[in-house]
Design a protein around this motif. Structure first.
Motif, mmCIF file in Angstrom:
data_model
loop_
_atom_site.group_PDB
_atom_site.id
_atom_site.type_symbol
_atom_site.label_atom_id
_atom_site.label_comp_id
_atom_site.label_asym_id
_atom_site.label_seq_id
_atom_site.Cartn_x
_atom_site.Cartn_y
_atom_site.Cartn_z
ATOM 1 N N VAL A 91 45.603 9.307 65.746
ATOM 2 C CA VAL A 91 46.773 10.178 65.600
ATOM 3 C C VAL A 91 47.902 9.276 65.099
ATOM 4 O O VAL A 91 48.429 8.448 65.833
ATOM 5 N N ARG A 93 51.044 9.259 64.165
ATOM 6 C CA ARG A 93 52.425 9.134 64.651
ATOM 7 C C ARG A 93 52.493 8.785 66.135
ATOM 8 O O ARG A 93 53.567 8.646 66.694
ATOM 9 N N SER A 94 51.341 8.643 66.749
ATOM 10 C CA SER A 94 51.295 8.339 68.165
ATOM 11 C C SER A 94 51.157 6.831 68.371
ATOM 12 O O SER A 94 50.705 6.124 67.471
ATOM 13 N N LYS A 98 48.659 5.610 73.458
ATOM 14 C CA LYS A 98 48.327 7.037 73.587
ATOM 15 C C LYS A 98 47.017 7.369 72.902
ATOM 16 O O LYS A 98 46.231 8.159 73.410
ATOM 17 N N ALA A 102 43.688 8.755 74.808
ATOM 18 C CA ALA A 102 43.086 10.025 74.378
ATOM 19 C C ALA A 102 41.568 9.956 74.432
ATOM 20 O O ALA A 102 40.900 10.956 74.695
ATOM 21 N N GLY A 106 40.018 12.977 76.504
ATOM 22 C CA GLY A 106 39.285 13.968 75.728
ATOM 23 C C GLY A 106 40.246 15.028 75.222
ATOM 24 O O GLY A 106 41.386 15.104 75.648
ATOM 25 N N TYR A 107 39.745 15.814 74.305
ATOM 26 C CA TYR A 107 40.630 16.723 73.587
ATOM 27 C C TYR A 107 41.094 17.897 74.432
ATOM 28 O O TYR A 107 42.095 18.520 74.136
ATOM 29 N N THR A 110 44.736 17.324 76.053
ATOM 30 C CA THR A 110 45.835 16.904 75.187
ATOM 31 C C THR A 110 47.192 17.157 75.839
ATOM 32 O O THR A 110 48.118 16.374 75.688
ATOM 33 N N SER A 113 48.528 14.348 77.694
ATOM 34 C CA SER A 113 49.054 13.319 76.831
ATOM 35 C C SER A 113 50.450 13.685 76.345
ATOM 36 O O SER A 113 51.356 12.864 76.316
ATOM 37 N N ILE A 114 50.613 14.954 76.018
ATOM 38 C CA ILE A 114 51.901 15.403 75.489
ATOM 39 C C ILE A 114 52.992 15.221 76.550
ATOM 40 O O ILE A 114 54.104 14.811 76.257
ATOM 41 N N HIS A 116 52.868 13.011 78.856
ATOM 42 C CA HIS A 116 52.821 11.617 79.317
ATOM 43 C C HIS A 116 52.279 11.471 80.730
ATOM 44 O O HIS A 116 52.758 10.648 81.507
HETATM 45 P P1 ADP Z 1 55.130 11.186 69.515
HETATM 46 O O1 ADP Z 1 54.644 10.109 70.440
HETATM 47 O O2 ADP Z 1 54.509 11.086 68.133
HETATM 48 O O3 ADP Z 1 56.608 11.333 69.467
HETATM 49 P P2 ADP Z 1 54.537 13.283 71.488
HETATM 50 O O4 ADP Z 1 54.744 12.316 72.581
HETATM 51 O O5 ADP Z 1 55.395 14.510 71.444
HETATM 52 O O6 ADP Z 1 54.553 12.593 70.045
HETATM 53 O O7 ADP Z 1 53.022 13.833 71.503
HETATM 54 C C1 ADP Z 1 51.869 13.041 71.641
HETATM 55 C C2 ADP Z 1 51.065 12.969 70.373
HETATM 56 O O8 ADP Z 1 49.767 12.458 70.667
HETATM 57 C C3 ADP Z 1 50.855 14.294 69.704
HETATM 58 O O9 ADP Z 1 51.046 14.128 68.325
HETATM 59 C C4 ADP Z 1 49.439 14.662 69.992
HETATM 60 O O10 ADP Z 1 48.886 15.397 68.924
HETATM 61 C C5 ADP Z 1 48.791 13.315 70.119
HETATM 62 N N1 ADP Z 1 47.640 13.242 71.055
HETATM 63 C C6 ADP Z 1 47.616 12.583 72.200
HETATM 64 N N2 ADP Z 1 46.463 12.707 72.838
HETATM 65 C C7 ADP Z 1 45.700 13.461 72.064
HETATM 66 C C8 ADP Z 1 44.389 13.952 72.192
HETATM 67 N N3 ADP Z 1 43.630 13.716 73.258
HETATM 68 N N4 ADP Z 1 43.913 14.712 71.220
HETATM 69 C C9 ADP Z 1 44.679 14.991 70.155
HETATM 70 N N5 ADP Z 1 45.928 14.557 69.982
HETATM 71 C C10 ADP Z 1 46.452 13.805 70.932
#
Ligand code: ADP
Ligand code: ADP
Length: 237
Positions: A91, A93-94, A98, A102, A106-107, A110, A113-114, A116
């Motif tokens: 990913v 931008r992550s 993170k 992931a 697993g998906y 998510t 993860s979003i 935190h």
């Molecule tokens: P950023 O760190 O880019 O500012 P956020 O903290 O808002 O973004 O979101 C976390 C990012 O990590 C999202 O872009 C999300 O799609 C991605 N991400 C994290 N874990 C997974 C996962 N298991 N599957 C798919 N995408 C994930």
């Protein structure tokens, strides 16, 4: 651990990706599949985690015919199989951290993860795996700020964090220069030996295959045309 029995795969457009494959891959082996572009290497590898589905035959993974798997069984299968791609599939931008966590969540998780919601255990495991591929210093970098070789190492750490029993790598070094390719292959081989994770890697180049493989499978037009130890491959090709 993996047995193909008369496995064929015909794509919807009529292309035959696999033609009557019969082969067994044992636990802990480091197998490299070689062949020209279009030979069926990717179709072979992707059949094992059902990213593609063979149209006939039996494909046994750890005692189950996975061709009949659906829904929950498929998710469970894929959780145990780590996959590494040519294009890293991080990913972008992550952060590195993170991305690696992931692998563990697993998906379906998510949302964790979003928000935190990483546990200390998740972080610890991710960090240890980043250390194994020497990229822990990039923990807080964004994935797309890393070089290709660094991104592939992060994707190896991600897959390790998934704690798989089987690792599939589809052309993992095809986008990398030769020194970086060797570095990535060395990490894959090292992990295979240390953790006894059965590993199947697709490669374009036979010389690289001979250097790292325990066993080489040669494919052409959807068929297996060579299967043997890396040491005796030169006599046949
Ligand atoms: P950023 O760190 O880019 O500012 P956020 O903290 O808002 O973004 O979101 C976390 C990012 O990590 C999202 O872009 C999300 O799609 C991605 N991400 C994290 N874990 C997974 C996962 N298991 N599957 C798919 N995408 C994930
Ligand atoms: P390799 O990984 O050795 O390059 P592939 O497994 O990608 O080979 O492809 C094997 C054959 O199947 C090729 O002829 C390819 O064009 C064809 N193929 C692969 N994917 C598809 C698809 N989704 N639909 C139709 N044909 C495909």
């Amino acid at each position: 651990m993996i047995t193909f029995e008369n496995v064929s795969l015909v794509y919807p457009n009529g292309t035959q990706g696999l033609k009557d494959i019969n082969i067994q891959i044992n636990e802990g082996e480091f197998v490299v599949i070689v062949g020209l572009s279009g030979a069926g290497k990717s179709t072979f590898i992707r059949s094992i985690n059902r990213l593609v589905t063979p149209t006939s035959g039996k494909l046994m993974v750890n005692g189950d015919n996975i061709l009949s798997f659906k829904g929950k069984e498929l998710r469970h299968l894929r959780k145990k199989i780590g996959m590494i791609f040519q294009s890293y599939n991080l990913v972008k931008r992550s952060t590195v951290m993170k991305n690696v966590i992931a692998g563990r969540l697993g998906y379906t998780d998510t949302w964790k993860s979003i928000f935190h919601l990483f546990s200390e255990k998740d972080r610890q495991l991710a960090y240890e795996n980043l250390k194994r591929v020497n990229i822990e210093s990039k923990l807080y970098s964004r994935a797309d700020e890393l070089s290709g070789g660094q991104q592939q190492r992060v994707s190896i750490a991600r897959v390790l964090t998934q704690q798989p029993t089987l690792l599939l790598a589809d052309e993992p070094v095809a986008s990398l220069d030769p020194p970086t390719s060797h570095q990535v292959m060395k990490y894959l081989k090292q992990i295979n030996k240390e953790d006894n994770i059965t590993t199947i890697v697709n490669l374009h180049f036979i010389d690289m295959a001979m250097e790292y493989a325990d066993r080489i499978i040669g494919m052409r037009d959807g068929e297996i045309v060579y299967d043997g130890p890396a040491s005796s491959v030169s006599e046949k090709t």
